[in-house]
Design an enzyme around this catalytic site. Structure first.
Site, mmCIF file in Angstrom:
data_model
loop_
_atom_site.group_PDB
_atom_site.id
_atom_site.type_symbol
_atom_site.label_atom_id
_atom_site.label_comp_id
_atom_site.label_asym_id
_atom_site.label_seq_id
_atom_site.Cartn_x
_atom_site.Cartn_y
_atom_site.Cartn_z
ATOM 1 N N HIS A 26 0.827 -1.360 0.175
ATOM 2 C CA HIS A 26 -0.034 -0.062 0.099
ATOM 3 C C HIS A 26 0.955 1.210 0.093
ATOM 4 O O HIS A 26 0.398 2.507 -0.458
ATOM 5 C CB HIS A 26 -1.014 -0.145 1.178
ATOM 6 C CG HIS A 26 -2.023 0.863 0.978
ATOM 7 N ND1 HIS A 26 -2.195 1.632 0.394
ATOM 8 C CD2 HIS A 26 -3.507 0.916 1.658
ATOM 9 C CE1 HIS A 26 -3.460 2.604 0.439
ATOM 10 N NE2 HIS A 26 -4.070 1.703 1.292
ATOM 11 N N ASP B 95 -9.835 -6.670 -17.919
ATOM 12 C CA ASP B 95 -10.101 -7.582 -19.197
ATOM 13 C C ASP B 95 -8.597 -8.158 -19.619
ATOM 14 O O ASP B 95 -7.694 -7.193 -20.124
ATOM 15 C CB ASP B 95 -10.937 -7.152 -20.205
ATOM 16 C CG ASP B 95 -11.152 -8.124 -21.215
ATOM 17 O OD1 ASP B 95 -10.594 -9.305 -21.213
ATOM 18 O OD2 ASP B 95 -11.657 -7.698 -22.085
#
Length: 449
Positions: A167, A382
Site C-alpha cells: 500500500h 480484461d
C-alpha cells in the site's frame, strides 16, 4: 439463512514454485523517495485483490498464466519501481531501491470450477489462502517484493487472479492503473495507455513542516479489549445491498441534510451498527475514518498517471452513547462535516504531521474505517477473457496493525449491488446483522465464514 455454496466449498490447489519476474528490458537503477502521504504507518501493509474469470472459447489454446506472466514482465518496464525493494532511512523515511529484482509470480491449478463458487461471488471466499499468495512477513516489508501475483487455472477453463500490492506504493486508484496496464498488454498492447508518473515530491511535507490544522484521525488512544479479541473468535461476513435498500436508508434522513452521497449514507449506517454491536463504554469516543481521494482537491491537480497514494482519512468523532441513541441523520451529518474539512491545506498539513510526529498510525481503539471500492473498476479488468465475474478486495480486515478485530469495513461491487464485508467477534456479528436488518427493513442478504 443457509450460507451460499461458496462458503462451504473445499478444493485443492497445486502451486508451482514461486519465481521473480523482472522487467522485460533493462530499467533505471536508482533510489526513489516515497511521498510523506505514502509513507505513514497506516499504509504499511499489502492490499489483497482477487479477480474471477470465466472460460472464454475464443481464447482456446491460450494459457492465462502465461499471458499474465508475459504481460507482467512488459508492464514492469514502465512501472519499474514495483520490481524494486523498500529501504528505510532517517526518521523512518521509506524509499524504493529500483533494483530490478522483480515481482513475485506464482502459477497454480485448482480442482474446482467457477460455477462451484455459486451464482453471486462476494467475500468471504473459501480457501482464500490457496488463491492469494501469503506475503512472507507483511510487518517487515523491507527487502521483500512489492507486488505478488498468483494465477490459478480452474477445471472449467476459467481462472482466478490474486494480487497483493504494497500500500505504500499505491492507493486503490494507483493499483488499478497498474493492473489495467498489465491487462492491456495481455490483450496485445505494446504499452499501457496511461503512462505512469512518479512525482512523489508533490505530496511531500513542507520545509519547514508546520501542522496547521487539527488531525484527530491520528489521536493516540489506549487500546481497548475489543481490539485484542482472539482471532479464533472472529467471524468474516458479507451483506449484500441493492439500490432499494440504499433508498430505504435515505428515507430515514431529514431534509435539512441536503444531498447525501451513497457513501455518506452507508458509512454512517455501518459505523452506527458496528458501534452498537461492539458495545463500547457509552462515554468512549468512537470515530469513523473516511478515505477521501484528494486528486481533484489540489491546485494544480496531480498529473494524469500519478499512481502514488493520494488519500487522507478525516475523522468523524462522537461518543458511543450519542452515536447509538441519535437517529441515523446524526451520524450522516458528522460524516459530511468530516469530508468537507478536506482541502489542499489539509493535505499539506497531514504530510507535515507525518514528518513531525514520526509517521503515526491512526488509533485502532474506537475506530471504524469504511473503504469504498465499488467504483474503482476492478470488475472491468480484461486480460482477453472478458470482464471479471467478481473483481475487488479479497477480504475484510485490512490494515498495517492487523488485530483480529480490524476496524476496516469494505464496500465492493457485486452483481446487482454492493457487498459489505466485515470482520467482528462472533457475538458482535449477530448484533450487527440485526441492526442492519432493522435499518433496511429486513432486506439484507448475508454470507459468512
Amino acid at each position: 439463512m443457509a450460507p451460499p455454496p461458496s462458503t462451504t466449498l473445499a478444493f485443492n490447489v497445486r502451486r508451482r514454485k514461486p519465481e521473480l519476474i523482472a522487467p522485460a528490458r533493462p530499467t533505471p537503477h536508482e533510489c526513489k523517495l516515497l511521498s510523506d502521504i505514502d509513507d505513514q504507518e497506516s499504509l504499511r501493509f499489502y492490499i489483497p485483490v482477487i479477480q474471477f474469470y470465466r472460460y472464454n472459447p475464443s481464447m482456446l489454446g491460450k494459457d492465462p498464466a502465461a499471458v499474465v506472466r508475459g504481460a507482467l514482465a512488459q508492464t514492469l518496464v514502465y512501472y519499474y519501481p514495483f520490481a524494486g525493494r523498500l529501504r528505510e532511512g532517517p526518521n523512518r523515511k521509506l524509499s524504493v531501491d529500483c533494483t530490478g529484482e522483480g515481482a513475485l509470480y506464482i502459477e497454480a491449478d485448482a480442482d474446482v470450477a467457477l460455477q462451484d463458487f455459486g451464482d453471486i461471488l462476494q467475500p468471504p471466499f473459501p480457501c482464500i489462502g490457496k488463491l492469494l499468495y501469503d506475503v512472507p512477513n507483511p510487518k517487515r516489508m523491507l527487502n521483500d517484493p512489492l507486488l505478488f501475483i498468483q494465477v490459478t487455472r480452474l477445471r472449467c477453463g476459467g481462472f482466478i487472479l490474486g494480487i497483493s500490492v504494497n500500500h505504500v506504493m499505491s492507493d486503490v486508484s494507483g493499483m488499478m492503473q497498474l493492473i489495467l496496464g498489465i491487462a492491456e498488454i495481455g490483450r496485445g498492447a505494446v504499452a499501457p495507455s496511461i503512462q505512469p508518473v512518479w512525482e512523489r515530491q508533490l505530496l511531500n511535507a513542507r520545509d519547514p513542516p508546520r501542522v496547521s490544522l487539527l488531525h484527530r484521525e491520528y489521536d493516540q488512544v489506549e487500546e481497548s479489549t475489543i481490539t485484542s479479541t482472539p482471532s479464533e473468535n472472529m467471524v468474516h461476513r458479507s451483506f449484500s445491498i441493492g439500490p432499494n435498500q440504499v433508498s430505504t436508508l435515505r428515507k430515514l434522513l431529514p431534509n435539512t441534510l441536503g444531498q447525501c452521497s451513497r457513501f455518506e449514507v452507508l458509512a454512517a449506517c455501518l459505523w452506527r451498527c458496528r458501534t452498537i454491536a461492539l458495545k463500547p463504554h457509552p462515554d468512549e469516543e468512537v470515530r469513523l475514518l473516511c478515505m477521501v481521494n484528494v486528486r481533484s482537491k489540489l491546485s494544480p491537480p496531480l498529473p494524469s498517471g500519478y499512481y502514488g497514494n493520494a488519500v487522507v482519512f478525516p475523522a468523524a468523532i462522537t461518543t458511543a452513547r450519542k452515536l447509538s441513541q441519535n437517529p441515523l441523520g446524526y451520524a450522516v451529518k458528522l460524516v459530511k462535516q468530516a469530508k468537507e474539512r478536506v482541502s489542499e491545506e489539509y493535505v499539506k498539513s497531514v504530510a507535515d504531521l507525518m514528518v513531525m510526529k514520526g509517521r503515526p498510525h491512526y488509533p485502532m481503539a474506537g475506530s471504524c474505517v469504511v473503504t469504498d471500492v465499488t467504483r474503482a473498476g476492478f470488475e472491468e479488468v480484461d486480460f482477453g477473457w472478458g470482464k471479471a465475474v467478481y473483481g475487488g478486495l479479497a477480504k475484510a480486515g485490512l490494515g498495517a496493525k492487523l488485530p483480529a478485530a480490524s476496524p476496516c469495513v469494505n464496500l465492493v461491487a457485486i452483481k446487482g449491488g454492493i457487498a459489505i464485508s466485515i470482520c467482528l467477534p462472533a457475538p458482535a456479528m449477530d448484533i450487527f446483522a440485526k441492526e442492519l436488518e432493522f435499518h433496511s427493513k429486513s432486506l439484507f442478504i448475508s454470507s459468512s465464514l
